[in-house]
Design a protein around this motif. Structure first.
Motif, mmCIF file in Angstrom:
data_model
loop_
_atom_site.group_PDB
_atom_site.id
_atom_site.type_symbol
_atom_site.label_atom_id
_atom_site.label_comp_id
_atom_site.label_asym_id
_atom_site.label_seq_id
_atom_site.Cartn_x
_atom_site.Cartn_y
_atom_site.Cartn_z
ATOM 1 N N LEU A 189 -16.193 2.402 1.705
ATOM 2 C CA LEU A 189 -15.252 2.144 2.804
ATOM 3 C C LEU A 189 -15.795 1.092 3.759
ATOM 4 O O LEU A 189 -16.997 1.008 3.981
ATOM 5 N N SER A 232 -13.663 1.332 10.066
ATOM 6 C CA SER A 232 -12.288 1.592 10.474
ATOM 7 C C SER A 232 -12.319 2.588 11.622
ATOM 8 O O SER A 232 -13.181 3.478 11.656
ATOM 9 N N GLN A 249 -12.361 6.290 10.574
ATOM 10 C CA GLN A 249 -13.464 6.895 9.815
ATOM 11 C C GLN A 249 -14.188 8.044 10.523
ATOM 12 O O GLN A 249 -14.441 9.076 9.898
ATOM 13 N N THR A 270 -9.487 10.094 4.045
ATOM 14 C CA THR A 270 -10.421 9.363 3.185
ATOM 15 C C THR A 270 -9.656 8.666 2.054
ATOM 16 O O THR A 270 -9.923 7.491 1.746
ATOM 17 N N TRP A 308 -6.546 7.758 2.173
ATOM 18 C CA TRP A 308 -5.802 6.678 2.839
ATOM 19 C C TRP A 308 -6.698 5.447 3.046
ATOM 20 O O TRP A 308 -6.303 4.316 2.759
ATOM 21 N N GLU A 309 -7.911 5.672 3.519
ATOM 22 C CA GLU A 309 -8.838 4.568 3.741
ATOM 23 C C GLU A 309 -9.209 3.885 2.422
ATOM 24 O O GLU A 309 -9.399 2.675 2.376
ATOM 25 N N ILE A 350 -7.313 3.709 -0.405
ATOM 26 C CA ILE A 350 -6.235 2.928 -1.033
ATOM 27 C C ILE A 350 -5.878 1.692 -0.216
ATOM 28 O O ILE A 350 -5.215 0.803 -0.715
ATOM 29 N N LYS A 351 -6.381 1.642 1.026
ATOM 30 C CA LYS A 351 -6.142 0.439 1.843
ATOM 31 C C LYS A 351 -7.050 -0.717 1.437
ATOM 32 O O LYS A 351 -6.812 -1.858 1.787
ATOM 33 N N ILE A 352 -8.143 -0.380 0.732
ATOM 34 C CA ILE A 352 -9.163 -1.405 0.411
ATOM 35 C C ILE A 352 -8.558 -2.503 -0.469
ATOM 36 O O ILE A 352 -7.876 -2.216 -1.416
#
Ligand code: HEM
Length: 130
Positions: A72, A75, A78, A123, A125-126, A128-130
């Protein structure tokens, strides 16, 4: 003062140790057939669940540490996930022990369950944003 995600790493190892120690305590009595009302009694099952939850939630905090550290990015969300995993880890064995004493305290499990579900979802969500 520890920062996230290092706090999850320290917590993970503290909970592995707590798992060993709770196992040690149970190991002093587990051979007694009628200990806490027998192997299948609710009280004994909740003690076992507390013991196992130390390892399970220790492992989840360890997983989160590596995910946050190596996958990650930074953010603002986080720290919420990081502390949510710690809160879930703290309150799950606590809820087991309290419910072992007061059966009606079942709703206490809402605290660990909600914080773990939210942290897990955050987690993902974070990720799949990458
Ligand atoms: C110092 C190390 C450990 C000690 C002394 C210990 C001790 C014990 C004892 C005495 C019980 C039986 C409780 C009862 O009769 O009600 C038990 C159950 C259990 N322990 Fe541990 N344990 C240790 C490590 C672990 C580890 C590393 C894990 C998994 C990661 C684990 C998972 C479990 C599970 C799943 C049960 C329930 C088994 C069942 O219901 O048949 N334990 N442990």
């Amino acid at each position: 003062m520890l920062h996230t995600p290092e706090v999850n790493l320290v917590f993970a190892w503290a909970w592995v140790l707590a798992g060993f120690l709770s196992g040690l305590v149970m190991g002093l009595f587990f051979n007694r057939e009628d200990w806490l009302g027998g192997y299948t009694s609710l009280k004994r099952r909740l003690y076992r669940l507390a013991h196992i939850s130390f390892f399970g939630l220790g492992a989840i905090n360890l997983m989160y540490y590596f995910t946050a550290r190596h996958v990650l990015g930074h953010s603002p969300l986080q720290p919420f996930a990081a502390w949510g995993f710690v809160l879930g880890g703290l309150t799950m064995p606590l809820a087991c022990l309290i419910m072992a004493r007061w059966t009606r305290a079942k709703m206490l499990f809402a605290v660990p369950v909600l914080s773990l579900v939210l942290s897990g979802a955050l987690t993902i969500w974070e990720l799949i944003k990458i």
